[in-house]
Motif scaffolding. Structure first.
Motif, PDB file in Angstrom:
ATOM      1  N   VAL A  61       9.393 -10.088  -8.488  1.00 42.95           N
ATOM      2  CA  VAL A  61       9.141  -9.877  -7.110  1.00 42.95           C
ATOM      3  C   VAL A  61       9.765  -8.552  -6.915  1.00 42.95           C
ATOM      4  CG1 VAL A  61      10.163 -10.694  -4.788  1.00 42.95           C
ATOM      5  CG2 VAL A  61       8.830 -12.123  -6.372  1.00 42.95           C
ATOM      6  N   ALA A  62      11.146  -8.291  -7.464  1.00 42.64           N
ATOM      7  CA  ALA A  62      11.752  -7.033  -7.210  1.00 42.64           C
ATOM      8  C   ALA A  62      10.855  -5.776  -7.886  1.00 42.64           C
ATOM      9  CB  ALA A  62      13.000  -6.953  -7.954  1.00 42.64           C
ATOM     10  N   VAL A  63      10.139  -5.856  -8.752  1.00 40.39           N
ATOM     11  CA  VAL A  63       9.430  -4.838  -8.844  1.00 40.39           C
ATOM     12  C   VAL A  63       7.996  -4.741  -8.290  1.00 40.39           C
ATOM     13  CG1 VAL A  63       7.888  -3.965 -11.069  1.00 40.39           C
ATOM     14  CG2 VAL A  63      10.202  -5.054 -11.543  1.00 40.39           C
ATOM     15  N   LEU A  64       7.472  -5.665  -7.574  1.00 45.70           N
ATOM     16  CA  LEU A  64       6.333  -5.615  -6.825  1.00 45.70           C
ATOM     17  C   LEU A  64       6.690  -4.923  -5.361  1.00 45.70           C
ATOM     18  CD1 LEU A  64       4.430  -8.826  -7.361  1.00 45.70           C
ATOM     19  CD2 LEU A  64       3.786  -6.569  -7.988  1.00 45.70           C
ATOM     20  N   THR A  65       7.866  -5.322  -5.063  1.00 46.58           N
ATOM     21  CA  THR A  65       8.346  -4.768  -3.683  1.00 46.58           C
ATOM     22  C   THR A  65       8.476  -3.401  -3.524  1.00 46.58           C
ATOM     23  OG1 THR A  65      10.187  -5.720  -3.791  1.00 46.58           O
ATOM     24  CG2 THR A  65       8.680  -7.019  -2.866  1.00 46.58           C
ATOM     25  N   ALA A  66       9.028  -2.931  -4.965  1.00 48.26           N
ATOM     26  CA  ALA A  66       9.227  -1.396  -4.873  1.00 48.26           C
ATOM     27  C   ALA A  66       8.178  -0.385  -5.489  1.00 48.26           C
ATOM     28  CB  ALA A  66      10.398  -1.211  -5.825  1.00 48.26           C
ATOM     29  N   VAL A  67       6.950  -1.175  -5.935  1.00 53.55           N
ATOM     30  CA  VAL A  67       5.782  -0.289  -6.517  1.00 53.55           C
ATOM     31  C   VAL A  67       5.252   0.661  -5.396  1.00 53.55           C
ATOM     32  CG1 VAL A  67       3.876  -1.920  -5.829  1.00 53.55           C
ATOM     33  CG2 VAL A  67       4.008  -0.756  -8.060  1.00 53.55           C
ATOM     34  N   ASP A  68       4.802   1.657  -6.112  1.00 52.26           N
ATOM     35  CA  ASP A  68       3.923   2.841  -5.304  1.00 52.26           C
ATOM     36  C   ASP A  68       2.411   2.510  -5.583  1.00 52.26           C
ATOM     37  OD1 ASP A  68       6.146   4.090  -4.113  1.00 52.26           O
ATOM     38  OD2 ASP A  68       6.601   5.110  -6.069  1.00 52.26           O
ATOM     39  N   ALA A 114      -8.552 -10.939  -6.120  1.00 54.61           N
ATOM     40  CA  ALA A 114     -10.251 -10.899  -6.335  1.00 54.61           C
ATOM     41  C   ALA A 114     -10.943 -11.640  -5.351  1.00 54.61           C
ATOM     42  CB  ALA A 114     -10.530 -11.266  -7.740  1.00 54.61           C
ATOM     43  N   ARG A 115     -10.051 -12.819  -5.061  1.00 59.74           N
ATOM     44  CA  ARG A 115     -10.810 -13.727  -3.984  1.00 59.74           C
ATOM     45  C   ARG A 115     -10.587 -13.279  -2.566  1.00 59.74           C
ATOM     46  NH1 ARG A 115      -8.747 -19.285  -4.001  1.00 59.74           N
ATOM     47  NH2 ARG A 115      -6.776 -18.532  -3.935  1.00 59.74           N
ATOM     48  N   ALA A 116      -9.508 -12.398  -2.497  1.00 60.59           N
ATOM     49  CA  ALA A 116      -9.296 -11.813  -1.064  1.00 60.59           C
ATOM     50  C   ALA A 116     -10.137 -10.973  -0.623  1.00 60.59           C
ATOM     51  CB  ALA A 116      -7.821 -11.560  -1.105  1.00 60.59           C
ATOM     52  N   ALA A 117     -10.700 -10.045  -1.538  1.00 61.44           N
ATOM     53  CA  ALA A 117     -11.452  -8.867  -1.002  1.00 61.44           C
ATOM     54  C   ALA A 117     -11.078  -8.084   0.017  1.00 61.44           C
ATOM     55  CB  ALA A 117     -12.984  -9.509  -0.835  1.00 61.44           C
ATOM     56  N   GLY A 118     -11.558  -6.993   0.243  1.00 61.15           N
ATOM     57  CA  GLY A 118     -11.224  -6.329   1.636  1.00 61.15           C
ATOM     58  C   GLY A 118     -11.002  -4.705   1.332  1.00 61.15           C
ATOM     59  N   PRO A 119     -10.686  -3.982   2.137  1.00 54.17           N
ATOM     60  CA  PRO A 119     -10.797  -2.455   1.911  1.00 54.17           C
ATOM     61  C   PRO A 119      -9.645  -2.162   1.170  1.00 54.17           C
ATOM     62  CG  PRO A 119     -10.376  -2.961   4.227  1.00 54.17           C
ATOM     63  CD  PRO A 119     -11.030  -4.166   3.814  1.00 54.17           C
ATOM     64  N   SER A 120      -8.488  -2.759   1.290  1.00 55.55           N
ATOM     65  CA  SER A 120      -7.269  -2.366   0.542  1.00 55.55           C
ATOM     66  C   SER A 120      -7.191  -2.753  -0.959  1.00 55.55           C
ATOM     67  CB  SER A 120      -5.935  -2.447   1.580  1.00 55.55           C
ATOM     68  OG  SER A 120      -5.684  -3.984   1.509  1.00 55.55           O
ATOM     69  N   VAL A 121      -7.918  -3.882  -1.012  1.00 52.38           N
ATOM     70  CA  VAL A 121      -7.870  -4.515  -2.234  1.00 52.38           C
ATOM     71  C   VAL A 121      -8.705  -4.027  -3.406  1.00 52.38           C
ATOM     72  CG1 VAL A 121      -7.826  -6.846  -3.528  1.00 52.38           C
ATOM     73  CG2 VAL A 121      -7.020  -6.558  -1.243  1.00 52.38           C
ATOM     74  N   THR A 122      -8.291  -3.081  -4.198  1.00 51.47           N
ATOM     75  CA  THR A 122      -9.207  -2.601  -5.045  1.00 51.47           C
ATOM     76  C   THR A 122      -8.742  -2.870  -6.390  1.00 51.47           C
ATOM     77  OG1 THR A 122      -8.021  -0.436  -5.256  1.00 51.47           O
ATOM     78  CG2 THR A 122      -9.731  -0.648  -3.583  1.00 51.47           C
ATOM     79  N   ASP A 137      -0.908  -1.302   3.130  1.00 47.79           N
ATOM     80  CA  ASP A 137      -0.090  -1.213   1.868  1.00 47.79           C
ATOM     81  C   ASP A 137       0.863  -2.576   1.811  1.00 47.79           C
ATOM     82  OD1 ASP A 137      -1.922   0.518   1.197  1.00 47.79           O
ATOM     83  OD2 ASP A 137      -0.460   1.914   0.875  1.00 47.79           O
ATOM     84  N   ALA A 138       1.762  -2.721   2.789  1.00 50.74           N
ATOM     85  CA  ALA A 138       2.693  -3.622   2.898  1.00 50.74           C
ATOM     86  C   ALA A 138       1.977  -5.261   2.727  1.00 50.74           C
ATOM     87  CB  ALA A 138       3.374  -3.525   4.313  1.00 50.74           C
ATOM     88  N   ALA A 139       0.961  -5.487   3.696  1.00 54.78           N
ATOM     89  CA  ALA A 139       0.431  -6.498   3.359  1.00 54.78           C
ATOM     90  C   ALA A 139      -0.271  -6.964   2.073  1.00 54.78           C
ATOM     91  CB  ALA A 139      -1.107  -6.189   4.456  1.00 54.78           C
ATOM     92  N   LEU A 140      -0.826  -5.702   1.302  1.00 51.90           N
ATOM     93  CA  LEU A 140      -1.120  -5.981  -0.126  1.00 51.90           C
ATOM     94  C   LEU A 140      -0.133  -6.333  -0.842  1.00 51.90           C
ATOM     95  CD1 LEU A 140      -3.397  -5.835  -2.353  1.00 51.90           C
ATOM     96  CD2 LEU A 140      -2.986  -3.451  -2.241  1.00 51.90           C
ATOM     97  N   VAL A 141       1.085  -5.672  -0.846  1.00 49.37           N
ATOM     98  CA  VAL A 141       2.302  -5.956  -1.621  1.00 49.37           C
ATOM     99  C   VAL A 141       2.851  -7.394  -1.414  1.00 49.37           C
ATOM    100  CG1 VAL A 141       4.947  -5.393  -2.088  1.00 49.37           C
ATOM    101  CG2 VAL A 141       2.806  -3.675  -2.001  1.00 49.37           C
TER     102      VAL A 141
END
Length: 394
Positions: A184-191, A368-376, A149-153
């Motif tokens: 950026v501040a919102v994204l780094t705090a998102v659940d 969308a270009r990244a694709a992968g198990p955590s990117v839905t 999740d940290a990598a996705l954020v």
């Protein structure tokens, strides 16, 4: 720590590489020659060749410069006393440096096409290490996050930081930095919602275009190849072979490669417009309309990831009339988003909301270009909603 002012490179080679990168981003890599770069700098082509043997070496030098500075920015917060301060300092430095290099920062969306595998491995190593450092900085602030999740954020955060390089909207430097940092501040705090239990990497079926009519099959294969190799690296013969059609027969459907590229852009613009209309029909409130638009845009971009990638990376190769049509369509699409966000977030400046819109669209395109198990799709929409002023889904 990198300065907030545009740094005038002391190294002659660095100056040349950055000027070349600006031209590549403005006109397209294959549309710029050594003589064009030399003329822009005010030297002869022969003088330029004393520093670089070819265009690929110029591109590699520009990518190396960006990667080195990126890593320096990430390290700039190392001596701050607390984890939140270290993370904020690194991200603030990245925002400032991206604004310094706004004309070349979008190299990240297409540079790998023109560098060989060994070059890419060497040149991206500092960048990859810096991204891992950012992930660890975020985990220090939010230890409850998984590494995935940290990598996705962090990926979404970097898309926001890079987004000013992908558009031409105008905003004062101070307001632009503040707008990006607020996102950026919102994204780094998102659940984030939990990924699906059976999440796995998506693999394309090699026969997925087999039942399409010939004209559609040609366009689909052209889009795929333009995305994988770049427009100038693909021939009509390549497209015909991929579609299972003789090269000579391609011309009975399209006049040439330029018409195929233009058709791809018209297709993308048309689908975006149709998707927006369908999403907004019968919406009861601006917030509901914006939520539907987010979901619809994420859906169509993930479904058509190749088309979305071509849409953002090959516009310089369009014929002038098609390019004008594309830019008008892009403005209308962004206007739709900005108008809705303005109703959800009243009192904020139109220019700031436009920057915010471009940041949101860039997140979707990059993920969308990244694709992968955590990117839905659901997790991507969950990143956009709070950033644009909507509550998280229950």
């Amino acid at each position: 720590m990198p300065t907030t002012q545009r740094r005038r490179p002391k190294d002659r080679k660095e100056t040349i590489a950055l000027v070349a990168a600006e031209l590549f981003c403005a006109r397209g890599y294959h549309n710029v020659g050594i003589e064009d770069i030399a003329q822009e700098i005010g030297v002869t082509g022969a003088a330029l060749y004393r520093h670089f043997p070819n265009k690929q070496a110029l591109l590699a030098a520009a990518v190396e410069e960006l990667g080195t500075r990126f890593a320096q920015c990430v390290r700039s917060g190392a001596y701050e006393p607390t984890p939140p301060e270290r993370l904020h300092a690194a991200l603030r430095a990245l925002v400032r440096y991206t604004m310094d290099r706004r004309a070349v920062a979008r190299l990240y969306q297409w540079d790998s096409r023109y560098l060989d595998a060994d070059q890419r491995a060497v040149l991206t190593a500092p960048f990859d290490a810096a991204v891992r450092t950012l992930r660890e900085l975020l985990l220090d602030v939010r230890p409850g996050l998984s590494k995935q999740d940290a990598a996705l954020v962090i990926s979404a955060t970097l898309s926001v930081i890079a987004s000013p390089a992908t558009h031409r909207a105008s905003l004062s430097r101070a307001k632009a930095e503040r707008t990006i940092l607020d996102c950026v501040a919102v994204l780094t705090a998102v659940d984030l919602p939990a990924p699906p239990p059976q999440a796995s990497s998506w693999h394309e079926r090699p026969d997925r275009f087999a039942l399409l009519p010939r004209r559609e099959r040609l366009l689909a294969e052209a889009i795929r190849l333009f995305h994988e190799r770049g427009y100038h690296q693909v021939s009509i013969s390549d497209i015909g072979q991929a579609a299972g059609i003789n090269a000579s027969s391609v011309y009975s459907h399209y006049a040439g490669k330029a018409e195929l590229l233009a058709a791809a852009y018209h297709r993308a613009a048309g689908r975006l417009e149709h998707t927006a209309v369908a999403a907004l029909a019968d919406a009861a409130t601006p917030a509901q309309a914006l939520g539907r638009l987010i979901d619809a845009y994420v859906e169509i971009t993930f479904d058509q990831a190749d088309l979305a990638a071509v849409y953002v990376s090959e516009s310089e190769n369009l014929p002038p009339a098609d390019l004008r049509h594309l830019r008008a369509a892009q403005r209308r699409h962004v206007d739709t988003w900005t108008g809705l966000i303005a109703q959800v977030r009243p009192g904020e400046g139109a220019a700031e909301l436009r920057f915010m819109t471009h940041a949101a669209l860039n997140i979707v395109t990059d993920l969308a270009r990244a694709a992968g198990p955590s990117v839905t799709r659901a997790r991507t929409a969950a990143l956009l909603r709070p950033m644009l002023g909507l509550p998280a889904r229950p």
